[in-house]
Structures are given as structure tokens and as C-alpha cells.
Design a protein around this motif. Sequence first.
Motif, PDB file in Angstrom:
ATOM      1  N   ARG A   1       0.929  -1.279  -0.145  1.00  0.00           N
ATOM      2  CA  ARG A   1       0.128   0.153  -0.071  1.00  0.00           C
ATOM      3  C   ARG A   1       0.873   1.059  -0.054  1.00  0.00           C
ATOM      4  O   ARG A   1       0.645   2.180  -0.502  1.00  0.00           O
ATOM      5  CB  ARG A   1      -0.968  -0.130   1.168  1.00  0.00           C
TER       6      ARG A   1
ATOM      7  N   GLU B   1       2.259   2.013  -3.613  1.00  0.00           N
ATOM      8  CA  GLU B   1       1.137   2.427  -4.242  1.00  0.00           C
ATOM      9  C   GLU B   1       0.832   3.893  -4.102  1.00  0.00           C
ATOM     10  O   GLU B   1       0.211   4.543  -4.965  1.00  0.00           O
ATOM     11  CB  GLU B   1      -0.238   1.657  -4.107  1.00  0.00           C
ATOM     12  N   GLU B   2       1.177   4.549  -2.922  1.00  0.00           N
ATOM     13  CA  GLU B   2       0.829   5.876  -2.609  1.00  0.00           C
ATOM     14  C   GLU B   2       2.135   6.510  -2.651  1.00  0.00           C
ATOM     15  O   GLU B   2       2.842   6.444  -1.575  1.00  0.00           O
ATOM     16  CB  GLU B   2       0.078   6.060  -1.132  1.00  0.00           C
TER      17      GLU B   2
END
Length: 361
Positions: free
Chosen positions: A26, A29-30
Motif C-alpha cells: 500500500r 502504491e501511494e
Amino acid sequence: VRPRVSRHAYSQCRQDVQWGAGITSREREEPATCADLRASRVSALRGVRLVIGITSSPDKWGARRREGIRQTWLRYDQNGRQTLACFVLGRRGVKPKELARIDAEAALRGDIIFLRATADGQGPFVTISKLHAWFRLASELLGLIDSGSGGGVESSAGGAGPLSEAEAMRLRPDSPRRAISDYAVAMAHSVRHIAKIDDDTFIHLPELHRELDAMHCVRNLYYGCLCYSGYNPISFTKCGFDYGPNGGRYRKYNCASDSATHGAAHPPFPWTSGAVMLASTPLIARIAADPAIGSFVARSADPSGPHQPNMRPGHNTDEDVAMGFWLSRFHRSGVAPVTYVKANEKLTNIGCKLMNGLYRP
């Protein structure tokens, strides 16, 4: 002690070390943003190894260059992940019309960091004070130094901060406690290097990261296109510019003599040209917190003080030479032995190639 350019930095480090270990999918992805840096959200910067300040001007030419960078090398996948690049602009002395325009641009793009107490738009070149303000603000936002610890220089956030005697002792570069603190804080997050880059420079981020990956264990790295010259820190002028360390041009122009145009200069030392000025995070933190450097910078921005020929008072440039001078003092005194890494063959001045080849003095 002559600073030595390392020819072995690439072979010093284990090549099986993988950056970004322990980062969740995550988090990958950010991507990190300049807003994360402005807010000191260190957790959002996990995996970012290099923070770049792209110094730009508030005029229309600066706006065009920023847009050109956004449309080109800021689109590499590394930006926001291994690298975080933000545009750096001062606000003091900028015309209200230009301020309104760059405020609107900052709100729309979100990739501008302001040096609120730093003058800008006064000339075509980056000043010593702007470079130092960026290094201080980056160090503050990353938690490497306390806000306002600039040796009497106005805080990047807008406050003022002459150091008390106790604070000055704590931040002395020769303090073992401070040296340990620099590395302890630097290791607390992933940012290993901080850079200043001009807004007319194109960076191939994948190639740059391959270079830095190979030197991930090198302490006190100073990387870029290495040049040499003498320097007079009273008048902020260089003398005897050359690409070699033998000091031939320093002697040719009689730079050590008071009678020379930029005379009474310190002997030649290496410095990286302003296109790419990259150093290890602890070195940048030392520059940011050192009281003597803070006084040097304040004097360079004083309109009543000495200034370079053909420059307006308080607008002293050659910030790249000044940084090399500061690091040479650290290196020669043994406070922070610097690893100089020459990347001249990888940094090409395309503008000068229009005049039939690379520039040579």
C-alpha cells in the motif's frame, strides 16, 4: 590535506542490499508528495532515499521551466517513491503580481515549497542564501535539526533564531554527540541524500538511482560534476576555475595575491557545479546547523556588505563554490571527512554544446 576524489566508492558497498525492505504494498502504491514533506510526515516518506530541491525563479521563465520539468523527468516512476522532487522558491522581494501567480500555481500543482524569509527574483542566478535556506528547511522538515537553528540566520519558516551559547555548543560540528545525532536521525528514516538542482537541468532518475544504489553505504558523499578553484570568502568570489586539481590556473591568475582581480583566495578545492549538487543527509544537516556557516550566509545577503563584481548588493551567487568551500573546511579539519565522487562524464552541459563542444576553461 588535499581532498581526494574517490575512485572506489562504487565498490565499497554490498550490492545485495535492497532498498525499501519492509515497506508495504500500500505504501508503494501511494507516492510521497511535497505536501508530505512540508508537513514533516516522515512516515509518508518511507522508501524515499533522495530529496531534491529544484531551485526556480518566480518570473515567467521560471514558470515555463517548471512546466517543462513536470512534463519530462518528473514523470519517471521513481519520483514520489525513491525520489521526492519539489520546486523551491523564495518569497521576499517578489512582486505582488508574481506572488499571486505562483501562489495559484502552488495551489494547483502542489509541488512548490516556499522559502518565506528568502529573497528571490532579484537576478538570474541562485544565491548563497537561497541554497542554504533550502538545506536548512529540508533538514528541519526531516527532523534533522531544530527549527531556527541557523546560527543567527532567519528561519526558513519565517522566524528568527540566533543560537544561545549552549545551543551553539550542542550544534558544533566537532561535537561527537552531534555527529552521532546526525547519523542516528538520518538512519531513522530512508532519506540518505539531499540535493539542489537547477531548473534547467534534466535528470535521468533511473540512472541516478543506479549510481546511488552502488554507493548506499558511503558516508559523507558529495557527488556531481567536480570543478576546482580558489575562493575568497570575504568577497564571495572564485579565482582560477579549472577542471583539474593541480592549481595551474590558480597560479596563472595569481589568485593568492591581493593584487589579483579576485585575489587573496584560499587554495583550490573541489566543488560540484550548480546543475547537480548532491550530498549525504548528515552533511547537509551539518551545513544547515553550523553557526559559522550561518554567519557566512547572513553576511552574503547583507546589502551593506561586500558583493561580487556586477552583482547587486546582497545578491551573492556562486552558491556551488560556497558549498564546496564549506565542505572543504569540514574535510580539512577532520570534522566530517568527505567522499568526493566525480560524475563529470555523466553531466553534460547541452547549452555549451551548441557552441561546438563542452565548455572548458
